[in-house]
Design a protein around this motif. Structure first.
Motif, mmCIF file in Angstrom:
data_model
loop_
_atom_site.group_PDB
_atom_site.id
_atom_site.type_symbol
_atom_site.label_atom_id
_atom_site.label_comp_id
_atom_site.label_asym_id
_atom_site.label_seq_id
_atom_site.Cartn_x
_atom_site.Cartn_y
_atom_site.Cartn_z
ATOM 1 N N TYR A 62 46.712 39.989 44.760
ATOM 2 C CA TYR A 62 46.196 40.271 43.489
ATOM 3 C C TYR A 62 44.697 39.401 43.104
ATOM 4 O O TYR A 62 43.876 39.802 42.213
ATOM 5 C CB TYR A 62 47.706 39.298 42.884
ATOM 6 N N THR A 99 41.375 41.471 41.374
ATOM 7 C CA THR A 99 40.967 41.064 40.798
ATOM 8 C C THR A 99 38.926 40.570 40.460
ATOM 9 O O THR A 99 38.618 40.437 39.687
ATOM 10 C CB THR A 99 41.205 39.998 39.527
ATOM 11 N N CYS A 145 37.293 43.291 39.288
ATOM 12 C CA CYS A 145 37.780 43.936 38.801
ATOM 13 C C CYS A 145 36.545 44.407 37.391
ATOM 14 O O CYS A 145 35.956 42.898 36.896
ATOM 15 C CB CYS A 145 39.086 43.239 37.565
ATOM 16 N N LYS A 162 37.585 46.096 34.170
ATOM 17 C CA LYS A 162 37.986 46.188 33.164
ATOM 18 C C LYS A 162 39.562 46.048 32.750
ATOM 19 O O LYS A 162 40.572 45.728 33.856
ATOM 20 C CB LYS A 162 38.754 47.465 31.770
ATOM 21 N N ASP A 163 40.405 44.060 33.147
ATOM 22 C CA ASP A 163 41.789 43.330 33.007
ATOM 23 C C ASP A 163 42.493 44.237 32.670
ATOM 24 O O ASP A 163 43.652 44.438 33.355
ATOM 25 C CB ASP A 163 41.443 42.319 32.623
ATOM 26 N N THR A 179 45.873 46.290 35.360
ATOM 27 C CA THR A 179 46.676 45.737 35.082
ATOM 28 C C THR A 179 47.754 47.377 35.429
ATOM 29 O O THR A 179 48.871 47.111 35.527
ATOM 30 C CB THR A 179 47.219 44.812 33.941
ATOM 31 N N ARG A 186 49.482 41.800 31.319
ATOM 32 C CA ARG A 186 47.981 41.975 30.942
ATOM 33 C C ARG A 186 47.415 40.007 31.658
ATOM 34 O O ARG A 186 46.173 40.528 31.498
ATOM 35 C CB ARG A 186 48.612 42.672 29.728
ATOM 36 N N THR A 219 46.999 39.304 34.434
ATOM 37 C CA THR A 219 45.668 39.375 35.359
ATOM 38 C C THR A 219 44.447 38.821 35.164
ATOM 39 O O THR A 219 43.961 38.397 35.248
ATOM 40 C CB THR A 219 45.404 41.421 34.859
ATOM 41 N N THR A 220 44.074 38.608 33.255
ATOM 42 C CA THR A 220 42.786 37.877 33.397
ATOM 43 C C THR A 220 43.010 36.248 33.940
ATOM 44 O O THR A 220 42.014 35.891 34.593
ATOM 45 C CB THR A 220 42.063 37.707 31.842
ATOM 46 N N ARG A 232 42.233 36.156 37.492
ATOM 47 C CA ARG A 232 40.980 36.018 37.806
ATOM 48 C C ARG A 232 40.659 35.067 37.774
ATOM 49 O O ARG A 232 39.042 34.828 38.158
ATOM 50 C CB ARG A 232 40.612 37.377 36.806
ATOM 51 N N TYR A 246 41.675 30.130 30.748
ATOM 52 C CA TYR A 246 42.716 31.115 31.884
ATOM 53 C C TYR A 246 43.329 29.941 31.453
ATOM 54 O O TYR A 246 44.763 30.536 32.365
ATOM 55 C CB TYR A 246 41.502 31.479 33.211
ATOM 56 N N GLU A 306 38.661 51.663 38.272
ATOM 57 C CA GLU A 306 39.352 50.934 38.985
ATOM 58 C C GLU A 306 39.319 50.281 40.761
ATOM 59 O O GLU A 306 39.381 49.762 41.167
ATOM 60 C CB GLU A 306 40.644 50.447 38.202
#
Length: 283
Positions: free
Chosen positions: A23, A27, A30, A32-33, A37, A81, A84-85, A88, A148, A204
């Motif tokens: 994962y 990312t 990536c 667009k998160d 996702t 969602r 995921t950010t 990253r 984060y 993606e």
């Protein structure tokens, strides 16, 4: 052997470490998160459905079960969602430690809303989990909070609410179908809520790390399934603390595979503190 708690637990630990590392890699490329996702959720859910014929087909007859599952999926969508950010922006090893905060939140909801007893061991265990998290983000004499870390905390908050709503629902379903629902439905919720263009989802995959994306797709739902099977064949007071071993395994895996070499002793100590907290809660 396949129907033993220890086999499913060992398989779960291996799979969940691969999932976490993959994962993080996914990312890195990536764009667009939200699109990533949705891609990972839907792919994981679809691949998990392949296992459905190997389990008894059963579905709940009570409409309230579907209502609670739908509510849980809303919070799972938010959690996935946000995470995921967070994944990253954070090291995989740090994220895996912060991830255990969901246990603290679940205990809190149990006491506040489900009238569970205020047991000393739960308080002590929760404090240890918090202490481990504080320790890992305490750098050079001050707390290194960033967006984060805050997002990770919010993601765990949303996950804990979903888990609290979702308690026991999986027992009413064909297990792979249940796992697929908790992945595919959140992906559809995000598709609508974020108004993500399907073309962005395709991009993606085309421009991302295909190997990492496929590994997440294979391991996300599989890990959830293996954990449920371990609980099915074993005692929760044994399984839950052992599942927490994934925290320290992720620290070592990230050190070797993702080159996360910063503050390794601190991460190991933090992971051990968190694991001890979970053991105390579950014994």
């Amino acid at each position: 052997m396949l129907d033993t708690w220890w086999f499913n637990l060992i398989a779960y630990l291996i799979v969940v470490v691969i999932f976490s590392q993959s994962y993080k890699i996914a990312t890195k490329s990536c764009k667009k998160d939200g699109a990533l996702t949705i891609l990972l959720q839907f792919l994981s859910g679809a691949l998990t459905l392949v296992l459905a014929p190997f389990y008894a087909f059963q579905f709940p007859s009570e409409p309230t079960v579907y209502i609670f599952l739908a509510l849980a999926c809303i919070f799972y969508a938010a959690s996935d969602r946000i995470n995921t950010t967070a994944r990253r922006g954070l090291e995989s090893s740090v994220f895996s430690i912060l991830e255990q905060l969901s246990t603290v939140f679940v205990i809190t909801w149990g006491i506040l809303f489900f009238k569970e007893a205020l047991v000393l061991k739960k308080i002590l265990g929760a404090l240890l989990i918090i202490a481990g998290n504080v320790f890992v983000i305490y750098r050079k004499g001050k707390f290194k909070l960033n967006k984060y870390i805050i997002l990770s905390i919010l993601g765990n908050l949303a996950m804990s609410i979903g888990m609290s709503i979702d308690v026991g629902i999986s027992d009413h379903f064909n297990v792979p179908i249940y796992v697929a629902i908790t992945l595919i439905v959140p992906s559809l919720i995000l598709l609508i809520a974020e108004r993500v263009n399907p073309k962005d989802i395709i991009k993606e995959f085309k421009h991302g790390n295909k190997w990492a994306i496929m590994m997440v797709g294979l391991t996300w739902g599989t890990g959830m399934l293996l954990r449920l099977r371990a609980y099915q064949f074993g005692d929760i007071t044994t399984i839950a603390p052992l599942c927490a071993i994934k925290t320290i395994l992720n620290v070592f895996a990230a050190y070797f595979f993702l080159k996360e070499r910063d503050s390794l002793p601190k991460k190991i100590i933090a992971a051990i503190i968190v694991i001890l907290g979970i053991i105390i809660i579950k014994i």
